[in-house]
Design an enzyme around this catalytic site. Structure first.
Site, PDB file in Angstrom:
ATOM      1  N   ASN A  36       0.805  -1.220   0.000  1.00 58.42           N
ATOM      2  CA  ASN A  36       0.000   0.000   0.000  1.00 58.42           C
ATOM      3  C   ASN A  36       0.837   1.269   0.000  1.00 58.42           C
ATOM      4  OD1 ASN A  36      -3.070  -0.528   0.076  1.00 58.42           O
ATOM      5  ND2 ASN A  36      -2.110  -2.210   1.179  1.00 58.42           N
ATOM      6  N   HIS A  66      23.745   0.309   8.986  1.00 59.07           N
ATOM      7  CA  HIS A  66      25.017   1.020   8.919  1.00 59.07           C
ATOM      8  C   HIS A  66      25.964   0.478   9.980  1.00 59.07           C
ATOM      9  CE1 HIS A  66      23.920   4.144   6.059  1.00 59.07           C
ATOM     10  NE2 HIS A  66      22.731   4.162   6.633  1.00 59.07           N
ATOM     11  N   ALA A 113       0.018  -2.308  13.786  1.00 65.03           N
ATOM     12  CA  ALA A 113       0.402  -0.990  13.290  1.00 65.03           C
ATOM     13  C   ALA A 113       1.433  -0.339  14.202  1.00 65.03           C
ATOM     14  CB  ALA A 113      -0.824  -0.098  13.176  1.00 65.03           C
ATOM     15  N   LYS A 133       6.664  -7.302  20.518  1.00 65.00           N
ATOM     16  CA  LYS A 133       6.603  -8.435  21.463  1.00 65.00           C
ATOM     17  C   LYS A 133       5.400  -9.297  21.096  1.00 65.00           C
ATOM     18  CE  LYS A 133       8.502  -5.922  25.432  1.00 65.00           C
ATOM     19  NZ  LYS A 133       9.759  -5.733  25.199  1.00 65.00           N
TER      20      LYS A 133
END
Length: 139
Positions: A36, A66, A113, A133
């Site tokens: 999406n 990094h 989310a 978790k």
């Protein structure tokens, strides 16, 4: 960017403003998946997304980190480590999630989310949070 490959399966939808950048690696998206708007997927260390995967808007899937071992060299000049990301079949990733390098998300899992996934997710697990978790199992 930098070569690499992108493979998109049959009946997969890539919505507006999705960014797919290989950085010399690969991005593979299976069949009947949906990516999406405003999601970013990089391929540095390889990103594999299974079949029937739902990825909500605003997600980041980045298979690279990094290096930063030296304080005498700018972080941006220390190179990257890349392990890759694998997302199994029938996974639902909610809006605004970040999936970090080296992670495997098992088949049938749900990522709530806003979650940050920095470790592997079991099959059929429901995870949430920063870092994510285990909340419960679907079955």
């Amino acid at each position: 960017t930098g070569g690499g490959t992108i493979e998109i399966g049959e009946h997969t939808e890539i919505q507006a403003n999705v960014i797919l950048m290989t950085y010399g690696g690969s991005i593979r998206i299976g069949n009947e998946s949906s990516i999406n708007p405003n999601t970013i997927i990089y391929g540095h260390g390889g990103t594999t997304i299974g079949n029937n995967v739902l990825i909500a808007g605003g997600c980041m899937i980045i298979p690279a980190n990094h290096n930063f071992a030296s304080k005498d060299i700018p972080i941006g000049k220390q190179g990257l480590t890349t392990k890759g990301i694998t997302i199994g079949n029938d996974v639902w990733i909610g809006h605004g999630c970040s999936i970090l390098d080296g992670v495997t998300i098992g088949q049938g899992a749900i990522v709530a989310a806003g979650s940050v996934v920095n470790k592997n997710v079991d099959e059929y697990a429901v995870v949430a949070g920063v870092p994510c978790k285990l909340i419960k199992y679907r079955i």
